[in-house]
Design a protein around this motif. Structure first.
Motif, PDB file in Angstrom:
ATOM      1  N   HIS A 145       0.805  -1.220   0.000  1.00  0.00           N
ATOM      2  CA  HIS A 145       0.000   0.000   0.000  1.00  0.00           C
ATOM      3  C   HIS A 145       0.839   1.272   0.000  1.00  0.00           C
ATOM      4  O   HIS A 145       0.283   2.369  -0.033  1.00  0.00           O
ATOM      5  CB  HIS A 145      -0.940   0.015   1.208  1.00  0.00           C
ATOM      6  CG  HIS A 145      -1.894  -1.137   1.236  1.00  0.00           C
ATOM      7  ND1 HIS A 145      -2.812  -1.365   0.240  1.00  0.00           N
ATOM      8  CD2 HIS A 145      -2.056  -2.130   2.146  1.00  0.00           C
ATOM      9  CE1 HIS A 145      -3.514  -2.450   0.534  1.00  0.00           C
ATOM     10  NE2 HIS A 145      -3.065  -2.941   1.676  1.00  0.00           N
ATOM     11  N   GLY A 146       2.167   1.156   0.065  1.00  0.00           N
ATOM     12  CA  GLY A 146       2.984   2.362   0.054  1.00  0.00           C
ATOM     13  C   GLY A 146       4.275   2.182   0.810  1.00  0.00           C
ATOM     14  O   GLY A 146       4.635   1.079   1.228  1.00  0.00           O
ATOM     15  N   SER A 147       4.992   3.283   0.992  1.00  0.00           N
ATOM     16  CA  SER A 147       6.297   3.269   1.653  1.00  0.00           C
ATOM     17  C   SER A 147       6.240   4.081   2.934  1.00  0.00           C
ATOM     18  O   SER A 147       5.387   4.958   3.102  1.00  0.00           O
ATOM     19  CB  SER A 147       7.368   3.850   0.718  1.00  0.00           C
ATOM     20  OG  SER A 147       7.401   3.119  -0.502  1.00  0.00           O
ATOM     21  N   ILE A 148       7.200   3.806   3.835  1.00  0.00           N
ATOM     22  CA  ILE A 148       7.248   4.480   5.127  1.00  0.00           C
ATOM     23  C   ILE A 148       8.641   5.085   5.305  1.00  0.00           C
ATOM     24  O   ILE A 148       9.653   4.423   5.039  1.00  0.00           O
ATOM     25  CB  ILE A 148       6.949   3.510   6.278  1.00  0.00           C
ATOM     26  CG1 ILE A 148       5.574   2.860   6.087  1.00  0.00           C
ATOM     27  CG2 ILE A 148       6.991   4.226   7.618  1.00  0.00           C
ATOM     28  CD1 ILE A 148       5.269   1.783   7.111  1.00  0.00           C
ATOM     29  N   TYR A 149       8.672   6.344   5.758  1.00  0.00           N
ATOM     30  CA  TYR A 149       9.928   7.060   5.935  1.00  0.00           C
ATOM     31  C   TYR A 149      10.034   7.604   7.359  1.00  0.00           C
ATOM     32  O   TYR A 149       9.034   8.036   7.947  1.00  0.00           O
ATOM     33  CB  TYR A 149      10.019   8.250   4.964  1.00  0.00           C
ATOM     34  CG  TYR A 149       9.922   7.854   3.512  1.00  0.00           C
ATOM     35  CD1 TYR A 149      11.072   7.644   2.751  1.00  0.00           C
ATOM     36  CD2 TYR A 149       8.681   7.683   2.898  1.00  0.00           C
ATOM     37  CE1 TYR A 149      10.985   7.276   1.423  1.00  0.00           C
ATOM     38  CE2 TYR A 149       8.583   7.310   1.562  1.00  0.00           C
ATOM     39  CZ  TYR A 149       9.738   7.110   0.837  1.00  0.00           C
ATOM     40  OH  TYR A 149       9.651   6.737  -0.481  1.00  0.00           O
TER      41      TYR A 149
ATOM     42  N   LYS B  99       0.104   5.620  -2.490  1.00  0.00           N
ATOM     43  CA  LYS B  99      -0.100   5.962  -3.896  1.00  0.00           C
ATOM     44  C   LYS B  99      -1.268   5.164  -4.457  1.00  0.00           C
ATOM     45  O   LYS B  99      -1.565   4.064  -4.019  1.00  0.00           O
ATOM     46  CB  LYS B  99       1.172   5.680  -4.704  1.00  0.00           C
ATOM     47  CG  LYS B  99       2.384   6.509  -4.268  1.00  0.00           C
ATOM     48  CD  LYS B  99       3.545   6.317  -5.205  1.00  0.00           C
ATOM     49  CE  LYS B  99       3.278   6.942  -6.562  1.00  0.00           C
ATOM     50  NZ  LYS B  99       4.451   6.842  -7.468  1.00  0.00           N
ATOM     51  N   ASP B 100      -1.912   5.754  -5.445  1.00  0.00           N
ATOM     52  CA  ASP B 100      -2.966   5.071  -6.216  1.00  0.00           C
ATOM     53  C   ASP B 100      -4.113   4.590  -5.333  1.00  0.00           C
ATOM     54  O   ASP B 100      -4.641   3.491  -5.509  1.00  0.00           O
ATOM     55  CB  ASP B 100      -2.379   3.879  -6.991  1.00  0.00           C
ATOM     56  CG  ASP B 100      -1.228   4.305  -7.891  1.00  0.00           C
ATOM     57  OD1 ASP B 100      -1.336   5.390  -8.487  1.00  0.00           O
ATOM     58  OD2 ASP B 100      -0.239   3.560  -7.982  1.00  0.00           O
TER      59      ASP B 100
ATOM     60  N   LEU C  12      -0.141  11.573   2.013  1.00  0.00           N
ATOM     61  CA  LEU C  12       0.862  11.392   3.050  1.00  0.00           C
ATOM     62  C   LEU C  12       0.206  11.477   4.419  1.00  0.00           C
ATOM     63  O   LEU C  12      -0.629  12.350   4.660  1.00  0.00           O
ATOM     64  CB  LEU C  12       1.957  12.456   2.955  1.00  0.00           C
ATOM     65  CG  LEU C  12       2.652  12.638   1.600  1.00  0.00           C
ATOM     66  CD1 LEU C  12       3.671  13.763   1.698  1.00  0.00           C
ATOM     67  CD2 LEU C  12       3.314  11.347   1.160  1.00  0.00           C
ATOM     68  N   LEU C  13       0.589  10.575   5.304  1.00  0.00           N
ATOM     69  CA  LEU C  13       0.136  10.586   6.695  1.00  0.00           C
ATOM     70  C   LEU C  13       1.352  10.728   7.599  1.00  0.00           C
ATOM     71  O   LEU C  13       2.358  10.056   7.394  1.00  0.00           O
ATOM     72  CB  LEU C  13      -0.608   9.306   7.062  1.00  0.00           C
ATOM     73  CG  LEU C  13      -2.044   9.094   6.547  1.00  0.00           C
ATOM     74  CD1 LEU C  13      -2.945  10.211   6.984  1.00  0.00           C
ATOM     75  CD2 LEU C  13      -2.081   8.902   5.053  1.00  0.00           C
TER      76      LEU C  13
END
Length: 598
Positions: free
Chosen positions: A352-356, A372-373, A410-411
């Motif tokens: 479902h996405g990436s984490i930074y 994304k998407d 973005l969260l």
């Protein structure tokens, strides 16, 4: 009646009385005290038949309701009378003088009146739960004399006055007094030893004396006149400190001024050389950023986080970041530009996405989840985030800010330094033991959090949508919290129970991980299928984590948690039903621990 017949009657009566006396495990004084204790509790509308609790029976052998005895079944150790609508008063004098109680739980009844000084008679009590009643008045001073106490919960009552200094009790692990009317300054506690501490929503004043930083704003919130590092209210400097600071500045003023002049001269010398090198470094960063996956560079040479590229190129940056209510002081006033400029480290990727991990200028590490998407409109996304923000639970990690564009969302969360449950279970623990009690606590915390969120957001159709062990995080105090609630929309689940069923199933899988110590997908097998097959073959003992077996955890209670997990996976009950089962199991574990203590 003849003399011989009368003799027979007398002999039989004596034998009967002797047998009856021998059949009792507790003394008459103890039984009488317990009956007096129950009489004053006055059962309300929720009457239960066959409670026992009468002078002619025995509390251990006749299984009085709510009473647990020691392993030899001879001495009363625990009394748990919970959620029974009891409406009288607590006779601590009766129950404590004659018994050797380890646990007394009267939570979630309708009890009232003040707590008497006679509570000090409970010398050996370890677990005291009085929460969820209508007790009023001050906490008696004698509470501080209960040096055997391990956990005390007086939350959700109408108590007032000052909190007590419990620093003499070096074994205290949990002190919960939230949602009362306590006033005055916070006394000293052994904060470094406590596992749970909450005095929120009272009328406390002054400075938080916790210099360990182990408990965050949630433990102290709702006290407008309380101040400290973790709260919005900063404590004013004491007058002496101000004077010392003023003197220090005067004394060292000339030295500092000389140092500043020296630094300025050095900067002027290096300026020309620095400008030339910046140009070359900027070019190299642009080239390396193309392949980084963690960060990219702007043409001016400034570091940009990878997640910012699409957002920045679509404009509208300054007004795009929405900051929600947050206990993290550094987040207040956070702008999108701060995230763009901050160093970013990629710490995880998922479907479902990436984490930074991001470190803005304020110095408080944050986590940015990039999605994304996701086919959801900006209006719906904003509405969803604001609704989730309105529903607060201490075991659900709140979103502190969010950003939304056509291409990505973005969260922003507060960074949790101890990682996730998945990491704790399946990666190196550096010698740290993840025991049965800790696992049961995490299961209970997660179940309660999900049940609460499901209830509050049922009409909105907002479930978690992606409950996995990597989304259960561990705080600096090794307390658990559910992250990423409401980020995923489950297919066909916007306004019906399907979305919530997915959460129940996911929770069941998490329970399997806790019991087995195995990952969901590992070495070519599926955890749920493997457990089901082993249980079907009646080899249930083979599934348990060897760490728990060596520890000596109760096999009976491990089996029960395994059964709850399989029920979540195969039958999918409601989270209300699940939380009742898990909480009951945890409380039974606590009673067992209390009764096994010398």
């Amino acid at each position: 009646m003849g003399w011989i017949q009368m003799q027979h009657v007398i002999i039989i009566s004596c034998v009967f009385v002797s047998l009856f006396s021998l059949g009792k495990t507790e003394s008459e004084d103890v039984i009488e005290a317990l009956v007096d204790f129950m009489d004053k509790l006055v059962p309300g509308t929720m009457q239960k038949p066959n409670w026992g609790w009468n002078i002619s029976s025995d509390p251990c052998k006749n299984s009085w309701y709510g009473v647990t005895c020691d392993t030899s079944n001879t001495t009363v150790k625990n009394i748990a009378l919970e959620q029974l609508n009891l409406s009288g008063t607590v006779d601590f004098e009766s129950v404590c003088e004659e018994t050797s109680l380890l646990l007394l739980s009267l939570k979630n009844n309708n009890l009232s009146g003040s707590l008497p000084q006679e509570v000090s008679n409970c010398k050996g009590i370890r677990l005291l739960y009085l929460n969820g009643n209508r007790f009023s008045g001050n906490l008696p001073d004698s509470f501080s004399q209960l040096t055997s106490l391990v956990r005390i919960d007086v939350s959700n009552n109408e108590l007032n006055g000052s909190l007590l200094d419990m620093s003499r009790n070096t074994g205290l692990l949990s002190f919960l007094a939230q949602n009362n009317n306590f006033a005055g300054e916070l006394p000293k506690f052994n904060y470094g030893l406590l596992e749970d501490f909450d005095v929120s929503n009272n009328d406390l004043t002054g400075q938080i004396p916790d210099d360990t930083g182990r408990f965050g704003a949630r433990s102290f919130a709702g006290n407008p006149r309380l101040c400290g590092k973790v709260l919005p209210n900063a404590c004013p400097l004491e007058k002496k400190k101000k004077n010392k600071l003023h003197d220090y500045i005067i004394i060292s003023g000339f030295s500092v001024l000389g140092l500043i002049v020296f630094v300025l001269v050095g900067l002027l010398i290096l300026k020309k050389k620095g400008n030339l090198e910046d140009t070359n470094i900027g070019k190299r960063r642009v080239e390396s950023g193309k392949d980084s996956g963690v960060s990219s560079e702007s043409k001016g040479g400034q570091t940009r986080s990878e997640f910012s590229i699409t957002s920045a190129e679509n404009g509208g940056v300054s007004a795009s970041l929405v900051v929600l209510s947050s206990p993290v002081e550094a987040v207040n006033g956070l702008r999108f530009e701060d995230l763009l400029r901050a160093p970013a480290e990629l710490i995880g990727r998922g479907k479902h996405g990436s984490i930074y991990k991001v470190l803005p200028d304020g110095g408080i590490p944050l986590v940015v989840k990039r999605i994304k998407d996701w086919e959801i409109s900006r209006v719906e996304f904003k509405k969803r985030m604001q609704r989730v923000d309105e529903v607060k639970h201490p075991k659900v990690l709140p979103v502190v800010a969010y950003y939304c564009s056509k291409q990505e969302k973005l969260l922003v969360y507060e960074f949790q330094q101890n990682g996730s449950l998945s990491k704790l279970l399946h990666e190196s623990q550096n010698g740290q033991i993840f025991d049965w009690g800790s696992r049961l606590t995490i299961a209970c915390n997660t179940a309660e959090a999900l049940a609460f969120m499901h209830k509050e957001l049922k009409e909105d159709g907002i479930a978690h949508g992606n409950l996995i062990s990597s989304n259960i995080l561990l705080t600096k105090d090794m307390d658990s919290c559910v992250s990423e609630y409401g980020l995923m929309v489950v297919d066909n689940g916007s306004k019906n129970s399907n979305a919530f069923n997915v959460d129940v199933y996911g929770f069941g899988v998490v329970l399997l991980e806790l019991v087995t110590g195995k990952a969901v997908q590992s070495n070519g097998y599926d955890l749920t299928k493997w457990v089901n097959s082993v249980v079907k073959e009646e080899w249930t003992g083979e599934v348990f984590d060897k760490v728990l077996v060596v520890e000596g955890a109760s096999e009976e209670r491990m089996v029960r948690l395994l059964q709850i997990a399989l029920k979540c996976i195969n039958d999918v009950p409601s989270m209300d039903q699940v939380v009742t089962m898990v909480v009951s199991l945890k409380e039974e574990e606590e009673r067992s621990m209390a009764s096994s203590d010398p």
